[in-house]
Design a protein around this motif. Sequence first.
Motif, PDB file in Angstrom:
ATOM      1  N   MET A   1      41.049  36.641  30.534  1.00  0.00           N
ATOM      2  CA  MET A   1      40.111  37.394  31.380  1.00  0.00           C
ATOM      3  C   MET A   1      40.789  37.782  32.690  1.00  0.00           C
ATOM      4  O   MET A   1      41.408  36.943  33.345  1.00  0.00           O
ATOM      5  CB  MET A   1      38.878  36.539  31.685  1.00  0.00           C
ATOM      6  N   THR A   2      40.712  39.043  33.048  1.00  0.00           N
ATOM      7  CA  THR A   2      41.367  39.572  34.247  1.00  0.00           C
ATOM      8  C   THR A   2      40.341  40.249  35.142  1.00  0.00           C
ATOM      9  O   THR A   2      39.489  40.987  34.660  1.00  0.00           O
ATOM     10  CB  THR A   2      42.453  40.598  33.867  1.00  0.00           C
ATOM     11  N   THR A   3      40.453  39.998  36.442  1.00  0.00           N
ATOM     12  CA  THR A   3      39.595  40.673  37.405  1.00  0.00           C
ATOM     13  C   THR A   3      40.450  41.503  38.345  1.00  0.00           C
ATOM     14  O   THR A   3      41.433  41.007  38.910  1.00  0.00           O
ATOM     15  CB  THR A   3      38.783  39.660  38.237  1.00  0.00           C
ATOM     16  N   ILE A   4      40.090  42.771  38.488  1.00  0.00           N
ATOM     17  CA  ILE A   4      40.769  43.664  39.423  1.00  0.00           C
ATOM     18  C   ILE A   4      39.777  44.025  40.516  1.00  0.00           C
ATOM     19  O   ILE A   4      38.712  44.579  40.246  1.00  0.00           O
ATOM     20  CB  ILE A   4      41.281  44.931  38.707  1.00  0.00           C
ATOM     21  N   ALA A   5      40.115  43.678  41.751  1.00  0.00           N
ATOM     22  CA  ALA A   5      39.243  43.922  42.906  1.00  0.00           C
ATOM     23  C   ALA A   5      39.762  45.126  43.680  1.00  0.00           C
ATOM     24  O   ALA A   5      40.938  45.170  44.052  1.00  0.00           O
ATOM     25  CB  ALA A   5      39.225  42.689  43.810  1.00  0.00           C
ATOM     26  N   ILE A   6      38.894  46.105  43.910  1.00  0.00           N
ATOM     27  CA  ILE A   6      39.298  47.319  44.621  1.00  0.00           C
ATOM     28  C   ILE A   6      38.353  47.558  45.793  1.00  0.00           C
ATOM     29  O   ILE A   6      37.153  47.737  45.604  1.00  0.00           O
ATOM     30  CB  ILE A   6      39.307  48.535  43.677  1.00  0.00           C
ATOM     31  N   ASP A   7      38.919  47.541  46.999  1.00  0.00           N
ATOM     32  CA  ASP A   7      38.132  47.747  48.207  1.00  0.00           C
ATOM     33  C   ASP A   7      38.627  48.982  48.947  1.00  0.00           C
ATOM     34  O   ASP A   7      39.724  49.486  48.686  1.00  0.00           O
ATOM     35  CB  ASP A   7      38.236  46.525  49.133  1.00  0.00           C
ATOM     36  N   GLY A   8      37.825  49.425  49.899  1.00  0.00           N
ATOM     37  CA  GLY A   8      38.237  50.547  50.723  1.00  0.00           C
ATOM     38  C   GLY A   8      37.047  51.263  51.320  1.00  0.00           C
ATOM     39  O   GLY A   8      35.902  51.052  50.907  1.00  0.00           O
ATOM     40  N   PRO A   9      37.299  52.119  52.303  1.00  0.00           N
ATOM     41  CA  PRO A   9      36.215  52.843  52.971  1.00  0.00           C
ATOM     42  C   PRO A   9      35.677  53.984  52.117  1.00  0.00           C
ATOM     43  O   PRO A   9      36.229  54.310  51.063  1.00  0.00           O
ATOM     44  CB  PRO A   9      36.905  53.384  54.240  1.00  0.00           C
TER      45      PRO A   9
END
Length: 208
Positions: A1-9
Amino acid sequence: MTTIAIDGPAAAGKGTLSRQIADAYGFHHLDTGLTYRAVAKALLDAALPLDDETIATKVAGEIDLSGLDRSVLAAHAIGEAASKIAVMPDVRRALVEAQRAFSRKTPGTVLDGRDIGTVVCPDAEVKLYVTASPEVRAGRRHQEIIANGGKADFATVLADIARRDARDMGRADSPLRPAEDAHLIDTSTMGIEAAFQAARAIIDAALK
């Protein structure tokens, strides 16, 4: 199981990029901003108050994250209502728990938002922070409004972007900022395909 976290304005391109990444890897995708809009819509539909944290938190605990309709939740009135409940600590806690539960889906998940790498999924295998200059982001948002038949002037959109950045980065609870181990992708001079290839190189290297 893989989690990719993507943040930004806002308007940095993280939503489009997140959906592309999820498709490419066969992962589940969640735009966490829509979870706040879903709570707001449920409150509006039931004619419930937007300033009662107890009621809003109860609704937040019952939201089904698997069926969020972006086209419906994009309505301006829903966005305005969402901004009122998004500042409620108990609502944020309820939705963070729901978002964390979503992140444990197999074979993997891509979550995008403002506090994924820092708060929701601090142990994510891959963290990306997608940004662009305020002027570039305002230009994209302005073009989007015009393309959808709306009316707006660039200066107003730029001021709105600046206000939203200040609110997101300045709030006491889960402010917008890159996680210490996040990879920065600046899309100011990048098309979506170039941004996708940059993200894919980072993800592939991390998952080896």
